[in-house]
Design an enzyme around this catalytic site. Structure first.
Site, mmCIF file in Angstrom:
data_model
loop_
_atom_site.group_PDB
_atom_site.id
_atom_site.type_symbol
_atom_site.label_atom_id
_atom_site.label_comp_id
_atom_site.label_asym_id
_atom_site.label_seq_id
_atom_site.Cartn_x
_atom_site.Cartn_y
_atom_site.Cartn_z
ATOM 1 N N GLU A 1 -9.234 0.463 12.791
ATOM 2 C CA GLU A 1 -10.107 -0.545 12.170
ATOM 3 C C GLU A 1 -9.773 -2.023 12.463
ATOM 4 O O GLU A 1 -11.000 -2.788 12.349
ATOM 5 C CB GLU A 1 -9.576 -0.457 10.711
ATOM 6 N N GLY B 1 0.837 -1.347 -0.140
ATOM 7 C CA GLY B 1 0.071 0.013 0.061
ATOM 8 C C GLY B 1 0.890 1.350 0.125
ATOM 9 O O GLY B 1 1.833 1.334 0.716
ATOM 10 N N THR C 1 5.091 2.125 6.058
ATOM 11 C CA THR C 1 3.804 1.770 6.366
ATOM 12 C C THR C 1 3.083 2.694 7.207
ATOM 13 O O THR C 1 3.640 3.069 8.332
ATOM 14 C CB THR C 1 3.464 0.034 6.687
ATOM 15 N N ILE C 2 2.047 3.009 6.871
ATOM 16 C CA ILE C 2 1.276 3.983 7.832
ATOM 17 C C ILE C 2 0.931 3.119 9.084
ATOM 18 O O ILE C 2 0.594 4.149 10.182
ATOM 19 C CB ILE C 2 -0.105 4.663 7.278
ATOM 20 N N ASP C 3 0.698 1.816 9.065
ATOM 21 C CA ASP C 3 0.423 1.201 10.201
ATOM 22 C C ASP C 3 1.392 1.037 11.254
ATOM 23 O O ASP C 3 1.095 0.913 12.538
ATOM 24 C CB ASP C 3 0.067 -0.328 9.792
ATOM 25 N N ARG D 1 -22.293 10.142 15.882
ATOM 26 C CA ARG D 1 -22.020 10.267 14.180
ATOM 27 C C ARG D 1 -20.544 9.327 14.163
ATOM 28 O O ARG D 1 -19.653 9.723 14.964
ATOM 29 C CB ARG D 1 -21.879 11.611 13.780
ATOM 30 N N VAL E 1 -7.714 8.587 3.154
ATOM 31 C CA VAL E 1 -7.374 9.896 3.281
ATOM 32 C C VAL E 1 -5.784 9.969 4.079
ATOM 33 O O VAL E 1 -5.020 10.738 3.829
ATOM 34 C CB VAL E 1 -8.347 10.566 3.992
ATOM 35 N N MET F 1 -7.303 3.635 10.230
ATOM 36 C CA MET F 1 -6.650 2.466 9.584
ATOM 37 C C MET F 1 -5.660 2.096 10.813
ATOM 38 O O MET F 1 -5.159 2.703 11.673
ATOM 39 C CB MET F 1 -5.874 2.903 8.307
ATOM 40 N N GLY G 1 -0.829 -9.952 -5.708
ATOM 41 C CA GLY G 1 0.062 -10.709 -6.693
ATOM 42 C C GLY G 1 1.449 -11.184 -6.037
ATOM 43 O O GLY G 1 2.348 -10.648 -6.775
HETATM 44 O O1 F6P Z 1 -1.620 -1.607 5.481
HETATM 45 C C1 F6P Z 1 -1.766 -0.278 5.161
HETATM 46 C C2 F6P Z 1 -3.120 0.017 5.072
HETATM 47 O O2 F6P Z 1 -3.502 1.195 4.590
HETATM 48 C C3 F6P Z 1 -3.944 -0.626 6.121
HETATM 49 O O3 F6P Z 1 -4.192 0.520 7.115
HETATM 50 C C4 F6P Z 1 -5.374 -0.934 5.696
HETATM 51 O O4 F6P Z 1 -6.060 -2.058 6.151
HETATM 52 C C5 F6P Z 1 -4.798 -1.502 4.198
HETATM 53 O O5 F6P Z 1 -3.758 -1.001 3.937
HETATM 54 C C6 F6P Z 1 -5.812 -0.975 3.157
HETATM 55 O O6 F6P Z 1 -5.508 -1.540 2.001
HETATM 56 P P1 F6P Z 1 -6.086 -1.271 0.508
HETATM 57 O O7 F6P Z 1 -5.112 -0.105 0.013
HETATM 58 O O8 F6P Z 1 -5.818 -2.585 -0.295
HETATM 59 O O9 F6P Z 1 -7.471 -0.896 0.588
#
Ligand code: F6P
Length: 364
Positions: free
Chosen positions: A241, A18, A144-146, A282, A289, A188, A84
């Site tokens: 998430e 990603g 990785t943003i995670d 809400r 984003v 995320m 892939g």
């Molecule tokens: O691993 C990075 C991430 O942005 C996660 O935070 C998220 O669950 C996932 O990728 C989303 O993946 P995709 O770009 O396939 O929607």
């Protein structure tokens, strides 16, 4: 795209998995440093997909390409994919095929002396396996943003994602206060709560839910009651998430081709809070984003430092390494260690302690 390959030392670079903010800043730094060594840099398109195609898809990267804009630009100029696996590649007839030899063939066709892969744990596992099989030198740059990659304090993209989530909370707060609402923000973080934790603290959340800490709705409702009793008319809840339902299942959406991605736990939690507290609730799902923005200054800095160090490792002949951030600087570690060590939120870590000290509830 298919410029003739000149003789001389030549390194390849690709982005995999990603995307996130800061990838172009890494590419820029690699081009600068490699050019300083007098090397040529080839940018491979769409991750390993570029090496699978014939002709191999790449672009020559030189100082002419890395203009002043590039470091500020989100996404990746090379393109990427998080699909892939070449060792089990999904074919149109539904079967899986080992296409690793084709990728290795693509690498050889470019006449590369080494490869820099910018990726996360999944991408590194594949790239390392390819490098071992093909006998080619490889260095990894963590993104990785995670922020869940082991052996580095931080990965490229995380800081920007947190900044985006904090900005969302800053924007949700006044509207929450105006309407006396509970605002739930889903962020995320596939299987790790780093984004939720950092953004929740910096964005003034009352409740932070992360997959590492089990929650109960009673506990969240009690916190919201405390907030009300203190005279405040709104509350902010951040939920990662990957948080599970009370029944213990992850909330996922099924995408084209049957693939699944997290998404929807915010609505689940929002509904439960509304039922338990009677509060008008809400839900905002921040989604991609968090990945798409202009990189933060810190991400640009880390990306630049990582890119320079990755090229230096190749110059020193140090391979199968991942560059990493530790103690205010750049180090490098065996890439296998980074792949093996998943980094989720440490329950006795500084940020969990900070949140508890601020009276933020984890719903536990
Ligand atoms: O691993 C990075 C991430 O942005 C996660 O935070 C998220 O669950 C996932 O990728 C989303 O993946 P995709 O770009 O396939 O929607």
């Amino acid at each position: 795209m298919t410029a003739p390959i000149k003789a001389g030392k030549r390194i390849g670079i690709l982005t995999s998995g990603g995307d996130c903010a800061g990838l172009n800043a890494v590419i820029r730094a690699v081009v600068h440093r490699a050019t300083g060594y007098g090397w040529q840099v080839l940018g491979i398109k769409e991750g390993t997909q570029g090496l699978l195609q014939r002709p191999v898809q790449y672009q020559t990267l030189d100082l002419g390409c890395v203009d002043g804009h590039m470091m500020r630009q989100g996404g990746t100029i090379l393109g990427t994919t998080n699909r892939g696996d070449p060792f089990a590649y999904p074919m149109p007839d539904g079967t899986l095929k080992d296409r690793s030899d084709e990728i290795i063939g693509g690498y050889r066709e470019l006449g590369l002396d080494a490869l820099i892969g910018i990726g996360g744990d999944g991408s590194f596992a594949i790239l390392h396996k390819l490098a071992q099989k093909g006998g080619f030198p490889m260095v990894g740059v963590p993104k990785t943003i995670d922020n869940d990659l082991g052996k580095t304090e931080v990965s490229v993209g995380y800081d920007t994602a947190v900044a985006v989530a904090v900005e969302a909370l800053d924007r949700l707060q006044p509207t929450a206060a105006s309407h006396h609402r509970v605002m739930v923000l889903e962020v995320m973080g596939r299987d790790a709560g780093h984004i939720a934790l950092a953004a929740g603290i910096a964005g003034g959340a009352d409740v932070i839910l992360i997959p590492e800490i089990a929650y109960s709705i009673e506990s969240i409702a009690a916190k919201i009651k405390d907030v009300r009793d203190s005279g405040r008319n709104f509350a902010l809840v951040v939920v990662s998430e990957a948080v599970k339902t009370l029944e213990g299942t992850g909330v996922k959406k099924v995408l084209q081709g049957g693939e699944k991605r997290y998404g929807g736990i915010g609505d689940y939690i929002g509904e439960k809070i509304a039922d338990a507290t009677g509060a008008e609730t809400r839900v905002t799902v921040l989604g991609h984003v968090q990945r798409g923005s202009m990189p933060s200054p810190r991400d640009r800095l880390i990306a630049s430092a990582f890119g320079v160090h990755a090229v230096d490792l190749i110059a020193e002949g140090k391979f199968n390494r991942m560059v990493a951030w530790a103690n205010r600087g750049v180090i490098d570690v065996p890439i296998t260690e980074a792949i093996e060590h998943y980094s989720c939120v440490e329950l006795d870590g500084a940020l969990v302690k900070t949140a508890r000290g601020l009276n933020i509830s984890f719903g536990d």
